[in-house]
Write an enzyme that holds these catalytic residues in place. Structure first.
Site, PDB file in Angstrom:
ATOM      1  N   HIS A 109      72.808  15.937  96.953  1.00  0.00           N
ATOM      2  CA  HIS A 109      73.151  16.992  96.000  1.00  0.00           C
ATOM      3  C   HIS A 109      74.472  17.616  96.426  1.00  0.00           C
ATOM      4  O   HIS A 109      74.680  17.893  97.615  1.00  0.00           O
ATOM      5  CB  HIS A 109      72.112  18.116  95.991  1.00  0.00           C
ATOM      6  CG  HIS A 109      70.769  17.717  95.463  1.00  0.00           C
ATOM      7  ND1 HIS A 109      70.555  17.374  94.147  1.00  0.00           N
ATOM      8  CD2 HIS A 109      69.572  17.626  96.064  1.00  0.00           C
ATOM      9  CE1 HIS A 109      69.267  17.090  93.974  1.00  0.00           C
ATOM     10  NE2 HIS A 109      68.655  17.221  95.125  1.00  0.00           N
ATOM     11  N   TYR A 144      70.762  26.917  99.262  1.00  0.00           N
ATOM     12  CA  TYR A 144      69.969  25.687  99.320  1.00  0.00           C
ATOM     13  C   TYR A 144      69.108  25.686 100.593  1.00  0.00           C
ATOM     14  O   TYR A 144      67.910  25.412 100.551  1.00  0.00           O
ATOM     15  CB  TYR A 144      70.959  24.526  99.315  1.00  0.00           C
ATOM     16  CG  TYR A 144      70.404  23.144  99.205  1.00  0.00           C
ATOM     17  CD1 TYR A 144      70.404  22.471  97.983  1.00  0.00           C
ATOM     18  CD2 TYR A 144      69.928  22.460 100.317  1.00  0.00           C
ATOM     19  CE1 TYR A 144      69.936  21.169  97.883  1.00  0.00           C
ATOM     20  CE2 TYR A 144      69.460  21.174 100.226  1.00  0.00           C
ATOM     21  CZ  TYR A 144      69.469  20.531  99.000  1.00  0.00           C
ATOM     22  OH  TYR A 144      69.004  19.249  98.906  1.00  0.00           O
ATOM     23  N   ASP A 171      64.111  13.451  91.390  1.00  0.00           N
ATOM     24  CA  ASP A 171      65.551  13.635  91.142  1.00  0.00           C
ATOM     25  C   ASP A 171      66.387  12.579  91.862  1.00  0.00           C
ATOM     26  O   ASP A 171      67.569  12.401  91.532  1.00  0.00           O
ATOM     27  CB  ASP A 171      66.017  15.057  91.517  1.00  0.00           C
ATOM     28  CG  ASP A 171      65.619  15.481  92.910  1.00  0.00           C
ATOM     29  OD1 ASP A 171      64.629  14.961  93.443  1.00  0.00           O
ATOM     30  OD2 ASP A 171      66.298  16.370  93.466  1.00  0.00           O
ATOM     31  N   HIS A 221      62.268  22.691  91.133  1.00  0.00           N
ATOM     32  CA  HIS A 221      60.926  22.866  91.703  1.00  0.00           C
ATOM     33  C   HIS A 221      60.086  23.834  90.880  1.00  0.00           C
ATOM     34  O   HIS A 221      59.506  24.778  91.411  1.00  0.00           O
ATOM     35  CB  HIS A 221      61.006  23.346  93.161  1.00  0.00           C
ATOM     36  CG  HIS A 221      61.652  22.342  94.077  1.00  0.00           C
ATOM     37  ND1 HIS A 221      62.284  22.697  95.231  1.00  0.00           N
ATOM     38  CD2 HIS A 221      61.755  20.999  93.991  1.00  0.00           C
ATOM     39  CE1 HIS A 221      62.752  21.614  95.830  1.00  0.00           C
ATOM     40  NE2 HIS A 221      62.440  20.565  95.094  1.00  0.00           N
ATOM     41  N   ASP A 234      68.400  14.963 100.877  1.00  0.00           N
ATOM     42  CA  ASP A 234      68.450  16.390 100.533  1.00  0.00           C
ATOM     43  C   ASP A 234      69.121  17.259 101.609  1.00  0.00           C
ATOM     44  O   ASP A 234      69.663  18.323 101.285  1.00  0.00           O
ATOM     45  CB  ASP A 234      67.032  16.926 100.291  1.00  0.00           C
ATOM     46  CG  ASP A 234      66.536  16.613  98.886  1.00  0.00           C
ATOM     47  OD1 ASP A 234      67.331  16.680  97.945  1.00  0.00           O
ATOM     48  OD2 ASP A 234      65.331  16.327  98.737  1.00  0.00           O
ATOM     49  N   HIS A 251      63.199  17.242 103.353  1.00  0.00           N
ATOM     50  CA  HIS A 251      62.271  18.342 103.290  1.00  0.00           C
ATOM     51  C   HIS A 251      60.863  17.956 102.867  1.00  0.00           C
ATOM     52  O   HIS A 251      60.001  18.842 102.672  1.00  0.00           O
ATOM     53  CB  HIS A 251      62.821  19.411 102.337  1.00  0.00           C
ATOM     54  CG  HIS A 251      62.775  19.000 100.887  1.00  0.00           C
ATOM     55  ND1 HIS A 251      62.037  19.718  99.971  1.00  0.00           N
ATOM     56  CD2 HIS A 251      63.295  17.976 100.235  1.00  0.00           C
ATOM     57  CE1 HIS A 251      62.158  19.150  98.782  1.00  0.00           C
ATOM     58  NE2 HIS A 251      62.914  18.097  98.926  1.00  0.00           N
ATOM     59  N   HIS A 258      63.883   9.155  99.649  1.00  0.00           N
ATOM     60  CA  HIS A 258      62.951  10.269  99.389  1.00  0.00           C
ATOM     61  C   HIS A 258      62.323  10.024  98.024  1.00  0.00           C
ATOM     62  O   HIS A 258      62.986   9.528  97.109  1.00  0.00           O
ATOM     63  CB  HIS A 258      63.788  11.553  99.433  1.00  0.00           C
ATOM     64  CG  HIS A 258      63.120  12.810  99.011  1.00  0.00           C
ATOM     65  ND1 HIS A 258      61.813  13.125  99.319  1.00  0.00           N
ATOM     66  CD2 HIS A 258      63.603  13.885  98.323  1.00  0.00           C
ATOM     67  CE1 HIS A 258      61.552  14.335  98.828  1.00  0.00           C
ATOM     68  NE2 HIS A 258      62.604  14.807  98.211  1.00  0.00           N
ATOM     69  N   GLU A 297      61.064  12.185  95.798  1.00  0.00           N
ATOM     70  CA  GLU A 297      61.132  13.167  94.698  1.00  0.00           C
ATOM     71  C   GLU A 297      61.980  12.574  93.567  1.00  0.00           C
ATOM     72  O   GLU A 297      62.977  11.880  93.794  1.00  0.00           O
ATOM     73  CB  GLU A 297      61.703  14.496  95.208  1.00  0.00           C
ATOM     74  CG  GLU A 297      61.202  15.663  94.377  1.00  0.00           C
ATOM     75  CD  GLU A 297      61.419  17.029  95.037  1.00  0.00           C
ATOM     76  OE1 GLU A 297      61.964  17.099  96.157  1.00  0.00           O
ATOM     77  OE2 GLU A 297      61.029  18.038  94.411  1.00  0.00           O
TER      78      GLU A 297
HETATM   79 FE1  FEO Z   1      63.615  16.768  97.387  1.00  0.00          FE
HETATM   80 FE2  FEO Z   1      66.541  16.647  95.743  1.00  0.00          FE
HETATM   81  O1  FEO Z   1      64.745  16.263  96.005  1.00  0.00           O
END
Ligand code: FEO
Length: 401
Positions: free
Chosen positions: A225, A192, A83, A23, A164, A145, A79, A81
């Site tokens: 993750h 995290y 990644d 981020h 996430d 998130h 999601h 994002e």
């Molecule tokens: Fe919100 Fe692991 O991306």
């Protein structure tokens, strides 16, 4: 190397051993991370999430060990994002017929990241796709998130794929949480949670309650993750509830940045006062202390004291960055106060107080501003300040229900 998470459900993600920030440097990842993608093989085949773009080839190789990638029927993007969604274009080159699935809000984020050529079908909570023997059920999880986040649930295996949520940034050869020491996994889970999910704590409580009310069994939680929770997944759910509700200890962080050492002298006097009252306390000098680590430590701390010298009528830069981070993370339920040394004007102390309030921390003492280096009498005043603050913290912790 095949990693079977449940019968015919495989981990096909990648391990990013080297990444040290997330981020945009707001969050440090000293132990790296993983991007977890899951392949569900049935009469129809689904890939749930992908990986960050540089690792697309590695993910495809892992899929190829199990099936020909062109056979993928559904690609679920929990999601937007990058990644997790960054390798979607690579998968679609190999499986152009695959149907793309995301949440309603995911259409916005994914459409913008990947371009208008990608045709996503939006799903909502309770929508289901049958793969044959197994099915995928979707549960929207806005703000866990991002507004677009959703979970995928495989009822037949009692397997939750929450993207996430419940993750950790932890690169290891192991894939399951029970293969590593509990303290290590929980430390990274806490880091995290504090740095990513803390502002959404009320929604974490609500979402967990909603899932419990749905009455669905959850035997395995496989986040996107870090490690997979396959033994006693209730432990991480209970821990999330504790973090989200605010399970505070009589613990105080003293975080400071100093120009010529005077603010540090005040900080050390504060610690002396805090410790003499029997609270747990630790000192974090910026920029040497890792900001994300300090925020992890704040997860169970009831109090925080922030200090900075005043320079050009401002607080120092690393303290400003730390407080900006806190404002975003909104660590409600904590007590705070500010301190600092000054020469010609003590404006930084007021600035820090304002920032604490904006971060929803209750400022319980007027700031302690000391001109130039603290005299013996002023040092004693700082020790007393620490003692008073410690007593307020203890009262607050022990009077909470
Ligand atoms: Fe919100 Fe692991 O991306």
């Amino acid at each position: 190397m095949k990693v079977e998470v449940a019968p015919q459900v495989y981990w096909v993600g990648t391990i990013d051993w080297n990444v040290r920030n997330f981020h945009g440097y707001t969050y440090t990842t000293p132990r790296g991370t993983t991007y977890n993608a899951y392949l569900v093989i049935d009469e129809k085949i689904a890939l749930v999430d992908t990986v960050a773009p540089p690792f697309a080839g590695e993910m495809v190789r892992r899929i190829r060990e199990l099936i020909e990638p062109g056979r993928i029927d559904y690609l679920i993007a929990n999601h937007g994002e990058i990644d997790h969604s960054g390798a979607i274009p690579e998968v679609l080159k190999l499986a152009p017929q695959a149907q793309l699935i995301c949440s309603k809000k995911g259409k916005d984020s994914l459409g913008k990241y990947l371009g208008p050529d990608f045709d996503f079908q939006a799903v909502g909570t309770g929508d289901k796709i049958n793969l044959g023997q197994k099915s995928l059920t979707f549960i929207e999880a806005p703000m866990l998130h991002w507004p677009d986040s959703m979970f995928t649930y495989i009822e037949e295996e009692a397997l939750l794929l929450p993207n996430d949520a419940f993750g950790q940034h932890l690169a290891t050869a192991e894939r399951f949480a029970d293969q590593l020491p509990v303290w290590l996994v929980m430390e990274e889970a806490a880091r995290y949670y504090a740095n990513i999910l803390m502002p959404f704590s009320p929604l974490v409580v609500k979402k967990i309650a909603e899932i419990q009310e749905m009455g669905i069994a959850v035997d395995i939680i496989a986040p996107s993750h870090g490690l997979i929770w396959r033994k006693n997944p209730g432990q991480i759910i209970e821990t999330y509830l504790r973090w989200a509700r605010g399970d505070f200890k009589p613990k105080v962080l003293v975080v400071y940045e100093t120009m010529w050492g005077s603010t540090e002298k005040i900080a050390r006097a504060l610690i002396e006062g805090l410790l003499s009252e029997g609270v747990e306390a630790a000192l974090y000098g910026l920029p040497m202390a890792d900001r994300s680590e300090v925020i992890k430590e704040l997860l169970d701390a009831k109090g925080i004291l922030v200090g900075s010298s005043t320079h050009n009528r401002q607080m120092l830069l690393n303290m400003a960055a730390f407080l900006e981070d806190l404002i975003g993370l909104r660590p409600e339920g904590r007590l705070g106060a500010a301190f600092g040394s000054y020469g010609w004007g003590s404006r930084a102390v007021k600035q820090m107080e304002e920032a604490l309030k904006e971060a929803r921390i209750e400022v319980v003492e007027s700031g302690l501003a000391i001109r130039w280096a603290p005299s013996e009498e002023e040092r004693a005043r700082a020790v007393e300040f620490g003692k008073r603050f410690a007593r307020l913290v203890k009262e607050s912790v022990f009077s909470s229900p």
